[in-house]
Design a protein around this motif. Structure first.
Motif, PDB file in Angstrom:
ATOM      1  N   CYS A 103       0.861  -1.188   0.000  1.00  6.73           N
ATOM      2  CA  CYS A 103       0.000   0.000   0.000  1.00  6.73           C
ATOM      3  C   CYS A 103       0.893   1.233   0.000  1.00  6.73           C
ATOM      4  O   CYS A 103       0.763   2.109  -0.852  1.00  6.73           O
ATOM      5  CB  CYS A 103      -0.898  -0.035   1.238  1.00  6.73           C
ATOM      6  SG  CYS A 103      -1.922   1.408   1.456  1.00  6.73           S
TER       7      CYS A 103
ATOM      8  N   ARG B 152       3.777  -1.648  -6.980  1.00  2.00           N
ATOM      9  CA  ARG B 152       3.065  -0.620  -6.226  1.00  2.00           C
ATOM     10  C   ARG B 152       3.937  -0.194  -5.048  1.00  2.00           C
ATOM     11  O   ARG B 152       4.479  -1.042  -4.325  1.00  2.00           O
ATOM     12  CB  ARG B 152       1.738  -1.210  -5.728  1.00  2.00           C
ATOM     13  CG  ARG B 152       0.886  -0.209  -5.010  1.00  2.00           C
ATOM     14  CD  ARG B 152      -0.312  -0.795  -4.287  1.00  2.00           C
ATOM     15  NE  ARG B 152      -0.604   0.170  -3.276  1.00  2.00           N
ATOM     16  CZ  ARG B 152      -1.662   0.980  -3.262  1.00  2.00           C
ATOM     17  NH1 ARG B 152      -2.597   0.862  -4.166  1.00  2.00           N
ATOM     18  NH2 ARG B 152      -1.796   1.897  -2.331  1.00  2.00           N
TER      19      ARG B 152
ATOM     20  N   LYS C 177       0.133   9.072   0.871  1.00  2.00           N
ATOM     21  CA  LYS C 177      -1.059   8.337   1.289  1.00  2.00           C
ATOM     22  C   LYS C 177      -2.134   9.276   1.787  1.00  2.00           C
ATOM     23  O   LYS C 177      -1.962   9.910   2.839  1.00  2.00           O
ATOM     24  CB  LYS C 177      -0.706   7.400   2.467  1.00  2.00           C
ATOM     25  CG  LYS C 177       0.218   6.253   2.169  1.00  2.00           C
ATOM     26  CD  LYS C 177      -0.248   5.372   1.056  1.00  2.00           C
ATOM     27  CE  LYS C 177      -1.667   4.881   1.214  1.00  2.00           C
ATOM     28  NZ  LYS C 177      -2.202   4.319  -0.042  1.00  2.00           N
TER      29      LYS C 177
ATOM     30  N   HIS D 292      -8.832  -2.335  -2.316  1.00  2.00           N
ATOM     31  CA  HIS D 292      -9.662  -1.320  -1.651  1.00  2.00           C
ATOM     32  C   HIS D 292     -11.149  -1.616  -1.776  1.00  2.00           C
ATOM     33  O   HIS D 292     -11.957  -0.992  -1.104  1.00  2.00           O
ATOM     34  CB  HIS D 292      -9.274   0.082  -2.144  1.00  2.00           C
ATOM     35  CG  HIS D 292      -7.890   0.452  -1.697  1.00  2.00           C
ATOM     36  ND1 HIS D 292      -6.780   0.204  -2.459  1.00  2.00           N
ATOM     37  CD2 HIS D 292      -7.433   0.967  -0.523  1.00  2.00           C
ATOM     38  CE1 HIS D 292      -5.699   0.586  -1.796  1.00  2.00           C
ATOM     39  NE2 HIS D 292      -6.067   1.049  -0.616  1.00  2.00           N
TER      40      HIS D 292
ATOM     41  N   GLU E 289      -2.567  -5.055  -3.235  1.00  2.00           N
ATOM     42  CA  GLU E 289      -1.587  -4.706  -2.207  1.00  2.00           C
ATOM     43  C   GLU E 289      -0.961  -5.977  -1.641  1.00  2.00           C
ATOM     44  O   GLU E 289      -1.668  -6.874  -1.166  1.00  2.00           O
ATOM     45  CB  GLU E 289      -2.267  -3.912  -1.086  1.00  2.00           C
ATOM     46  CG  GLU E 289      -2.707  -2.535  -1.574  1.00  2.00           C
ATOM     47  CD  GLU E 289      -3.330  -1.670  -0.493  1.00  2.00           C
ATOM     48  OE1 GLU E 289      -3.392  -0.449  -0.693  1.00  2.00           O
ATOM     49  OE2 GLU E 289      -3.751  -2.213   0.556  1.00  2.00           O
TER      50      GLU E 289
ATOM     51  N   ASP F 265      -3.312  -0.060   5.967  1.00  2.00           N
ATOM     52  CA  ASP F 265      -4.118  -1.140   5.368  1.00  2.00           C
ATOM     53  C   ASP F 265      -3.574  -2.546   5.647  1.00  2.00           C
ATOM     54  O   ASP F 265      -3.566  -3.411   4.760  1.00  2.00           O
ATOM     55  CB  ASP F 265      -4.226  -0.926   3.841  1.00  2.00           C
ATOM     56  CG  ASP F 265      -5.248   0.170   3.509  1.00  2.00           C
ATOM     57  OD1 ASP F 265      -6.010   0.573   4.408  1.00  2.00           O
ATOM     58  OD2 ASP F 265      -5.273   0.606   2.345  1.00  2.00           O
TER      59      ASP F 265
ATOM     60  N   GLN G 142      -5.751  -5.805   4.770  1.00  2.00           N
ATOM     61  CA  GLN G 142      -6.090  -6.231   3.404  1.00  2.00           C
ATOM     62  C   GLN G 142      -4.885  -6.605   2.554  1.00  2.00           C
ATOM     63  O   GLN G 142      -5.042  -7.024   1.413  1.00  2.00           O
ATOM     64  CB  GLN G 142      -6.903  -5.131   2.698  1.00  2.00           C
ATOM     65  CG  GLN G 142      -6.093  -3.895   2.338  1.00  2.00           C
ATOM     66  CD  GLN G 142      -6.963  -2.733   1.897  1.00  2.00           C
ATOM     67  OE1 GLN G 142      -8.104  -2.621   2.296  1.00  2.00           O
ATOM     68  NE2 GLN G 142      -6.437  -1.860   1.055  1.00  2.00           N
TER      69      GLN G 142
HETATM   70 MN    MN Z   1      -4.178   0.902   0.679  1.00  2.00          MN
END
Ligand code: MN
Ligand code: PEP
Length: 252
Positions: free
Chosen positions: A11, A35, A40, A192, A223, A234, A237
């Protein structure tokens, strides 16, 4: 692996070591885009990303032969990242406009920075609320800033509020309609939408199999963190790389 765009990585870029580990893990799997967001947007004050401190890491990733991908929130972020890649490497970079960045003057100015630079792509995420005309309007604002259609890519990250335990609600049909209407590739940000590892896996499969008039998504952004439990953003996730392997085996 299937010829589809996969963007995988944390993330947020957190440290040079985390970015290097992520890049090596991506390269080992034939994934070309890492990524590693330097900035952020946050719901509450907290870790805002490492910011410009991470620019040398983008260059490292590029020198390793991969393409870094990061959100840019201001035109100055686009300038710093584009200059770093264009002046120091022969590689490419993918920037994205995040869902919360809905100031059209900022959208145009970011577009001005990347306009006509074939090594820079700009990914346009949908805004948080469900409104097809607004999402399409972002494309128009960006084009009015000078970026060429060939530089653009759409990304569906779902709409608030979530439903059925999901963090955000997908509208695959809308995303694919916009792809056809504007003749732009669209990828799915299942992280997301999902909000948890279990849901990210389910949404990735459901979304990538979805077809509207025979048309589907052109890729996936997921992610993936070397140590998800320790992630600064995050953490619930983010997949680990082994879990991504299982997902990609099922998908492709
Ligand atoms: Mn994220
Ligand atoms: C992200 O991709 O880092 C992000 C913040 O997502 P979104 O803008 O879609 O909420």
């Amino acid at each position: 692996m299937h010829e589809r765009l996969i963007i995988a990585g944390p993330c947020a870029a957190e440290s040079e070591d985390q970015v290097m580990k992520s890049t090596e893990a991506a390269a080992a799997r034939g994934i070309n885009v890492v990524r590693m967001s330097l900035w952020k947007p946050r719901t509450k004050p907290g870790f805002d990303g490492v910011g410009e401190k991470g620019i040398p890491w983008l260059i490292n990733v590029s020198e390793m032969g991969l393409t870094p991908a990061t959100e840019v929130m201001f035109p100055s972020h686009a300038e710093a990242t584009v200059n770093a890649i264009i002046k120091n490497t022969s590689g490419r970079i993918i920037l994205w406009l995040g869902s919360r960045n809905q100031n059209h003057l900022i959208q145009q100015d970011i577009s001005r920075v990347i306009a006509g630079e074939p090594r820079v792509m700009l990914m346009i995420k949908n805004q948080p609320w469900r409104d097809e005309a607004h999402w399409e309007g972002i494309v128009d604002h960006v084009l009015s800033g000078g970026a060429k259609e060939e530089q653009l890519l759409l990304c569906h990250r779902g709409f608030a509020p979530g439903s059925n335990e999901l963090r955000n609600s997908p509208d695959y049909a809308m995303a694919l309609r916009l792809k056809l209407k504007r003749n732009l590739p669209v990828i799915l940000d299942s992280s997301h939408i999902g909000g948890s590892v279990k849901n990210v896996l389910a949404v990735s499969k459901q979304g990538m199999q979805y077809r509207e008039n025979g048309v589907g998504f052109d890729g996936l952004m997921v992610e993936v963190h070397p140590n998800p439990k320790e992630a600064l953003t995050d953490s619930k996730q983010q997949l680990d790389w082994q879990t991504l392997d299982q997902l990609l085996t099922e998908l492709y």
